[in-house]
Write an enzyme that holds these catalytic residues in place. Structure first.
Site, PDB file in Angstrom:
ATOM      1  N   THR A 283      77.704 149.244  59.669  1.00  0.00           N
ATOM      2  CA  THR A 283      76.841 149.664  60.721  1.00  0.00           C
ATOM      3  C   THR A 283      76.235 148.280  62.372  1.00  0.00           C
ATOM      4  O   THR A 283      75.556 148.535  62.414  1.00  0.00           O
ATOM      5  CB  THR A 283      75.655 150.561  61.034  1.00  0.00           C
TER       6      THR A 283
ATOM      7  N   ALA B  59      65.431 144.261  58.428  1.00  0.00           N
ATOM      8  CA  ALA B  59      66.537 144.797  58.504  1.00  0.00           C
ATOM      9  C   ALA B  59      68.140 143.817  59.652  1.00  0.00           C
ATOM     10  O   ALA B  59      67.334 143.020  59.799  1.00  0.00           O
ATOM     11  CB  ALA B  59      65.923 145.873  59.546  1.00  0.00           C
ATOM     12  N   LYS B  60      68.336 145.004  60.150  1.00  0.00           N
ATOM     13  CA  LYS B  60      69.362 144.679  61.003  1.00  0.00           C
ATOM     14  C   LYS B  60      69.022 143.819  62.311  1.00  0.00           C
ATOM     15  O   LYS B  60      69.166 142.900  63.005  1.00  0.00           O
ATOM     16  CB  LYS B  60      70.413 145.707  61.176  1.00  0.00           C
ATOM     17  N   ARG B  61      67.959 144.604  62.904  1.00  0.00           N
ATOM     18  CA  ARG B  61      67.347 143.774  64.039  1.00  0.00           C
ATOM     19  C   ARG B  61      66.887 141.923  63.727  1.00  0.00           C
ATOM     20  O   ARG B  61      66.726 141.384  64.888  1.00  0.00           O
ATOM     21  CB  ARG B  61      66.735 144.448  64.256  1.00  0.00           C
TER      22      ARG B  61
END
Ligand SMILES: [Zn+2]
Length: 309
Positions: free
Chosen positions: A36, A283-285
Site C-alpha cells: 500500500t 506510519a506510512k505518512r
C-alpha cells in the site's frame, strides 16, 4: 477485574530473538507486507525480528504479498517492496518472486482457499450476513470502544440473523462478487480469550467487550484480513507469527477463527510499536522514513540497524 496485560517493552527485546522457539515442528515464519506504500523503517524493524527468529531457529522464512485490498494497494509497489526488502538484507526462502511448495504467495491468487474457509464457517453457523454500513454502526454504538479503533459491532444483524436464519437466502454464491452484505463472525460474548505471547507474555481479551463481532468477508467481495491471514498461515504451515503489537487484539479474533475451523493456532510473537518523538506510531505518512528515501539519502542498512541490537 482481569489483570492488566503486560506491555511489550523494548528492554531486552532483541535478546528474545535468540530464545529458542520451543516447538517440535520445524520453524516456519513469514514476512507479510501489504503493497500500500513504500516500506518504512518501522516495518523493517518488525520484519527484522521475524528474520532473526527464523534464523535463530534454523527455520524457513516465507514472503507473502498481502495484496487483497485493491482499493488500497498499487501494483507498482510490489516490485519496489521486494527490492527494498532485499536491499535491507532480508532473505526469504519462499515467496512470490522465487516460488516454493505453498505457492502462490500473492494473496490475490489464493481466493479459493479463502472461499473454502468462509464456506466452512458458514456451514458451521459461526458467521452471519451483515448489511450495516459503517455509518449505521457508528450511529448505533454507544458503548466504549475496542482498543484497536475497530468499532464494537452493536449486534444489529446478529439479532436479525438469529430470528431469520437459517435459510437459503444467504447462500454464498460460487463466485463472490460485490454484494450488499458482509459476513461477520459471532464472538462468544463474555468469554476470555487468552494466549501466551512469545514477547509480551500472557494476554487476555474479553469477547464482546475488548472486541466485537468482526467482518470475515467484506461487502465488496474481499476477504477480511483476519480470515485471509488465518487461512494462509495454516496453508503455509507457519509455526510462529511475528508482527506488531497493534495486532494483539486481532490475535484474539484469529484464535476464535482457528477454533471454529478446527485448527491449531501457531505461536505468536508481537513486537513493540516504534514511536516517534511525539509518541506517535511510525506510519506510512512518515515518508522520510521510507527505506527508499533513506537509501537515496545515502543511509546503509547497517547504519539503520546499528542501534537495534
Ligand atoms: Zn449489520
Amino acid at each position: 477485574m482481569l489483570p492488566k496485560r503486560k506491555l511489550c517493552s523494548f528492554a531486552s527485546w532483541w535478546l528474545i530473538a535468540f530464545v529458542n522457539y520451543s516447538a517440535t515442528q520445524k520453524y516456519r515464519g513469514r514476512l507479510a507486507p501489504s503493497p500500500t506504500g513504500y516500506l518504512h523503517l518501522g516495518h523493517a524493524r518488525t520484519f527484522w525480528m521475524a528474520q532473526l527468529r527464523a534464523k535463530a531457529n534454523g527455520g524457513t522464512l516465507v514472503l507473502r504479498n498481502e495484496d487483497l485490498d485493491s482499493t488500497r494497494f498499487k501494483m507498482e509497489f510490489v516490485p519496489a517492496m521486494i527490492e527494498d526488502l532485499r536491499w535491507f538484507g532480508f532473505e526469504w526462502q519462499e515467496g512470490p518472486d522465487c516460488g516454493g511448495p505453498f505457492a502462490p504467495y500473492n494473496q490475490s491468487e489464493r481466493m479459493n482457499a479463502y472461499h473454502a474457509a468462509l464456506e466452512k464457517l458458514r456451514a458451521g453457523g459461526f458467521i452471519y450476513p451483515c448489511t450495516c454500513s459503517r455509518k449505521d454502526i457508528r450511529r448505533a454504538v454507544r458503548a466504549p470502544q475496542a482498543e484497536d479503533d475497530e468499532l464494537i459491532y452493536p449486534g444489529t444483524c446478529r439479532n436479525n440473523a438469529e430470528s431469520r436464519m437459517p435459510n437459503d437466502e444467504w447462500q454464498i454464491p460460487s463466485v463472490i462478487r460485490h454484494s450488499s452484505f458482509s459476513w461477520r463472525f459471532r464472538v462468544p460474548d463474555g468469554e476470555t480469550i487468552s494466549f501466551v505471547d512469545g514477547n509480551c507474555g500472557e494476554q487476555r481479551f474479553v469477547a464482546g467487550k475488548d472486541f466485537g463481532d468482526f467482518v470475515v468477508w467484506r461487502g465488496d467481495g474481499v476477504p477480511a484480513y483476519q480470515l485471509a491471514c488465518v487461512a494462509d498461515d495454516v496453508a503455509m504451515q507457519i509455526t510462529e507469527v511475528v508482527r506488531g503489537a497493534d495486532l494483539l487484539v486481532s490475535t484474539a479474533r484469529q484464535i476464535l477463527l482457528y477454533r471454529a475451523l478446527g485448527l491449531t493456532p501457531p505461536a505468536f510473537f508481537h513486537c513493540p510499536l516504534w514511536l516517534d518523538e511525539a509518541g506517535k506510531r511510525l506510519a506510512k505518512r512518515h515518508d522520510a522514513l521510507s527505506l527508499r528515501t533513506l537509501r537515496a539519502r545515502g543511509e546503509t542498512p547497517e547504519s539503520l540497524r546499528q542501534n537495534w541490537l
